[in-house]
Design a protein around this motif. Structure first.
Motif, PDB file in Angstrom:
ATOM      1  N   LEU A  90      46.604  26.499  43.691  1.00 19.28           N
ATOM      2  CA  LEU A  90      47.277  27.797  43.757  1.00 19.28           C
ATOM      3  C   LEU A  90      48.340  27.800  44.848  1.00 19.28           C
ATOM      4  CD1 LEU A  90      44.428  30.384  43.203  1.00 19.28           C
ATOM      5  CD2 LEU A  90      46.261  29.740  41.677  1.00 19.28           C
ATOM      6  N   VAL A 135      55.380  39.901  42.123  1.00 22.78           N
ATOM      7  CA  VAL A 135      54.454  40.145  43.230  1.00 22.78           C
ATOM      8  C   VAL A 135      53.342  39.086  43.279  1.00 22.78           C
ATOM      9  CG1 VAL A 135      53.057  41.737  41.890  1.00 22.78           C
ATOM     10  CG2 VAL A 135      53.078  41.930  44.343  1.00 22.78           C
ATOM     11  N   TYR A 136      53.056  38.460  42.136  1.00 20.88           N
ATOM     12  CA  TYR A 136      51.970  37.470  42.120  1.00 20.88           C
ATOM     13  C   TYR A 136      52.250  36.285  43.025  1.00 20.88           C
ATOM     14  CZ  TYR A 136      49.404  39.855  38.565  1.00 20.88           C
ATOM     15  OH  TYR A 136      48.683  40.790  37.918  1.00 20.88           O
ATOM     16  N   ILE A 139      51.257  37.409  46.476  1.00 26.91           N
ATOM     17  CA  ILE A 139      49.807  37.592  46.645  1.00 26.91           C
ATOM     18  C   ILE A 139      49.087  36.256  46.645  1.00 26.91           C
ATOM     19  CG2 ILE A 139      47.732  38.607  45.655  1.00 26.91           C
ATOM     20  CD1 ILE A 139      49.285  40.768  44.519  1.00 26.91           C
ATOM     21  N   VAL A 140      49.425  35.421  45.657  1.00 31.06           N
ATOM     22  CA  VAL A 140      48.729  34.136  45.541  1.00 31.06           C
ATOM     23  C   VAL A 140      49.031  33.262  46.746  1.00 31.06           C
ATOM     24  CG1 VAL A 140      48.600  32.035  44.173  1.00 31.06           C
ATOM     25  CG2 VAL A 140      48.587  34.235  43.037  1.00 31.06           C
ATOM     26  N   TRP A 143      46.925  34.420  49.677  1.00 34.39           N
ATOM     27  CA  TRP A 143      45.500  34.149  49.542  1.00 34.39           C
ATOM     28  C   TRP A 143      45.213  32.650  49.632  1.00 34.39           C
ATOM     29  CZ3 TRP A 143      42.418  31.597  45.943  1.00 34.39           C
ATOM     30  CH2 TRP A 143      41.045  31.804  46.122  1.00 34.39           C
TER      31      TRP A 143
ATOM     32  N   VAL B  29      38.705  35.032  42.423  1.00 31.99           N
ATOM     33  CA  VAL B  29      40.169  35.129  42.412  1.00 31.99           C
ATOM     34  C   VAL B  29      40.740  34.281  41.288  1.00 31.99           C
ATOM     35  CG1 VAL B  29      42.260  34.625  43.715  1.00 31.99           C
ATOM     36  CG2 VAL B  29      40.334  35.691  44.836  1.00 31.99           C
ATOM     37  N   HIS B  30      40.167  33.080  41.105  1.00 28.49           N
ATOM     38  CA  HIS B  30      40.620  32.234  39.994  1.00 28.49           C
ATOM     39  C   HIS B  30      40.358  32.939  38.670  1.00 28.49           C
ATOM     40  CE1 HIS B  30      40.381  28.235  42.439  1.00 28.49           C
ATOM     41  NE2 HIS B  30      41.150  29.152  42.991  1.00 28.49           N
ATOM     42  N   LEU B  33      42.976  35.566  38.125  1.00 30.80           N
ATOM     43  CA  LEU B  33      44.266  34.975  37.750  1.00 30.80           C
ATOM     44  C   LEU B  33      44.237  34.466  36.319  1.00 30.80           C
ATOM     45  CD1 LEU B  33      45.247  33.176  41.042  1.00 30.80           C
ATOM     46  CD2 LEU B  33      46.419  35.073  39.964  1.00 30.80           C
ATOM     47  N   VAL B  68      47.241  43.493  39.631  1.00 30.84           N
ATOM     48  CA  VAL B  68      47.610  43.344  41.049  1.00 30.84           C
ATOM     49  C   VAL B  68      46.571  44.048  41.916  1.00 30.84           C
ATOM     50  CG1 VAL B  68      49.326  43.913  42.774  1.00 30.84           C
ATOM     51  CG2 VAL B  68      50.064  43.132  40.562  1.00 30.84           C
ATOM     52  N   LEU B  71      43.290  42.063  41.830  1.00 36.17           N
ATOM     53  CA  LEU B  71      43.333  40.915  42.737  1.00 36.17           C
ATOM     54  C   LEU B  71      43.205  41.373  44.175  1.00 36.17           C
ATOM     55  CD1 LEU B  71      46.141  38.442  41.695  1.00 36.17           C
ATOM     56  CD2 LEU B  71      43.777  37.942  42.142  1.00 36.17           C
ATOM     57  N   MET B  75      40.195  39.857  46.279  1.00 33.40           N
ATOM     58  CA  MET B  75      40.476  38.959  47.398  1.00 33.40           C
ATOM     59  C   MET B  75      39.749  39.396  48.663  1.00 33.40           C
ATOM     60  SD  MET B  75      44.495  38.305  47.192  1.00 33.40           S
ATOM     61  CE  MET B  75      45.207  37.184  46.038  1.00 33.40           C
TER      62      MET B  75
END
Lengths: 343, 206
Positions: A90, A135-136, A139-140, A143, B29-30, B33, B68, B71, B75
């Motif tokens: 990720l 936005v991902y 965020i990713v 994290w 989280v995975h 996604l 969003v 997540l 998280m």
């Protein structure tokens, strides 16, 4: 061209589309590179400095025009360090998630009334959907870095982008009410007739809201709490180095150009000339986009960073009510004999 | 094989795999996604079905906003996935019931031809899905549409009312007051006579 068409046969359409995509993306990336140069120059002048002025071509300094290329080469040759506690896949995928929407949105952007890759009916919706994916990446990245500063930055950014997207969406509702179309080409055509017929005038509050929300959406100063050097080092990309960092950088600047282009198309008449007699053309769009980009740089050089609660207040308690009120007003006015003022 | 068939199987394969990852991924989280990927691929499939408005709305609403926030929450939670897995057998009967119902529904939809349903004819290229949907929503289905909107509004108000708490002693400045501040309200010029510093007798005593 017909020779090639015969030569390639059924493979012609995908190849030709690919050529067109490259013809959009290459100038875009060049523009991104020189936007970084322009930013450093403009802010330099605003702060009575010179800005970059050493790196040129063939022994000529040329006002530092070689600087962006030197920066790119430097970043390309740097090592990409992956933190030991990071979620490796990720961590490397996040920059891709950031830049892909910034590029994909250009598929429906018209440059003149005929120069557009995909002239689809719901192009405005497509842009809303694609840009909301941006936005991902943030965020990713925050994290996957497994660092508290990066995580704080990504949380701030996520909250901010989601909040301002609503105001932006409502501003667009006003535009599509005036244009009565979701198609960007039609929206620009609806503004024909010179400077005073562009939508910035009847939709002035929405224009302001869109412009300011655009600054917030791209995490630019004074809304750059996601990076906030003085509080959380560099926010979501604090653990990125080399090209992975450069890709985030590219995405931010590509988004800036995208927002400027959208503002020019929807509120400033796109490729239409401000004076009815002059010919329309891409030159006008480029000029308008450059002006809004200058505003972006100007904001950064002028305003101190907003406090986080002030950002949230501005988004939810000021912009959303303003846009809602103006949409209602436009809708009501369209039922009166003065409706033509809003078309 | 037609190009659209190839695209369909490509998207369907990704959709199935990402759906599987949602329930098999160890890390929440995975899993979230993977759910994002599943939504995105489903949107692609809907575009193949000429439902471009629904597809774009799916991306806009679910991928762009709902996931969003999902997540965002996932998280920050410290979820112990092993603990959750221990309850697998407790939930199995309900899960089997839901799965059974879904299979019945799928059979009804996919076996539509045996029940006399026919697929709609493909529309011409200039047919605007968005426009047709808008016309239907605001004419024929305007009352159900408004009802749905009001229900959503109630949900929003309820969610805010449930989580709102008024705390005492919060330091809070009204921004309007801040903006209105004038120099006269804050600065007072006092005319002081020049003074000589006196010897501090008190300090010596102490």
């Amino acid at each position: 061209m017909e020779l090639f068409q015969d030569l390639l046969g059924p493979a012609w359409t995908p190849v030709w589309t690919l050529v067109k995509i490259v013809a959009i993306v290459l100038p875009l990336l060049t523009a991104v590179a020189y936007l970084t140069w322009a930013e450093r120059k403009v802010i330099g002048w605003m702060q009575v400095r010179m800005g970059p002025n050493r790196v040129g071509f063939f022994g000529f300094r040329l006002w530092g025009l070689g600087q962006p290329i030197a920066d790119a080469v430097k970043l390309l040759t740097k090592e990409i360090i992956i933190p030991s506690g990071a979620s490796r896949g990720l961590f490397l995928f996040a920059p891709v998630l950031a830049i892909a929407p910034a590029m994909a949105a250009w598929a429906v952007i018209p440059f003149t009334d005929r120069l557009v890759l995909a002239n689809i009916d719901a192009s405005l919706l497509y842009i809303l959907a694609i840009t909301s994916m941006g936005v991902y990446g943030v965020i990713v990245a925050g994290w996957a870095s497994n660092s508290k500063y990066a995580f704080l930055g990504s949380l701030r950014s996520a909250a901010q982008i989601v909040s301002y997207e609503i105001a932006m969406g409502f501003a667009l509702v006003g535009v599509l009410m005036s244009a009565q179309s979701l198609n960007l080409v039609e929206i620009v055509k609806g503004q024909e007739g010179g400077f005073w017929h562009w939508y910035w005038l009847p939709l002035f509050p929405l224009f302001l809201v869109y412009l300011i929300s655009g600054v917030a959406e791209t995490n630019r100063a004074p809304f750059d709490v996601a990076e906030g050097e003085s509080e959380i080092v560099a926010g979501f990309h604090v653990d990125y180095s080399g090209m992975a960092f450069a890709v985030f950088f590219l995405a931010e600047y590509a988004n800036m150009i995208l927002i400027s282009t959208l503002t020019s198309l929807m509120f400033l008449g796109g490729w239409l000339s401000p004076i009815p007699g002059l010919p329309d053309g891409f030159v006008w769009l480029a000029a308008k986009v450059s002006f809004i980009l200058l505003l972006f740089l100007w904001f950064r050089a002028t305003f101190p960073r907003y406090r986080y609660d002030q950002i949230m207040r501005l988004g939810w308690k000021v912009f959303i009510p303003v846009t809602l009120f103006w949409i209602l007003l436009v809708g009501l006015m369209m039922q009166t004999p003065y409706g033509h003022l809003f078309h | 094989m037609e190009f659209s068939t190839v695209v369909f199987y490509f998207f369907a394969a990704i959709l199935l795999l990402s759906g599987l990852r949602v329930i098999t991924a160890k890390n929440p989280v995975h899993a979230a996604l993977a759910l994002v990927l599943a939504f995105f691929t489903a949107a692609g499939l809907w575009i193949l079905l000429e439902a471009e408005f629904l597809a774009i709305t799916l991306v806009l609403v679910y991928v762009g906003a709902v996931m969003v926030l999902f997540l965002f929450v996932v998280m920050m939670l410290d979820i112990n996935i092993e603990q959750l897995r221990q309850q697998f057998w407790d939930y199995l009967p309900i899960a089997a019931l839901v799965a059974g119902l879904m299979i019945v529904q799928m059979v009804l939809v996919l076996g539509g031809e045996t029940f006399g349903l026919t697929a709609p004819a493909p529309k011409p290229a200039d047919y605007s899905n968005t426009r047709e949907l808008g016309l239907l929503l605001y004419t024929e289905y305007v009352y159900p549409f408004e009802l749905a909107a009001v229900i959503l509004l109630v949900a929003i108000v309820a969610a805010i009312a449930l989580t709102l708490r008024r705390r005492q002693g919060v330091k809070w400045v009204d921004p309007a007051v801040q903006v209105k501040v004038k120099r006269e309200g804050r600065v007072r010029l006092v005319n002081l006579k020049p003074q000589k510093p006196e010897l501090k007798a008190e300090e010596d005593e102490a």
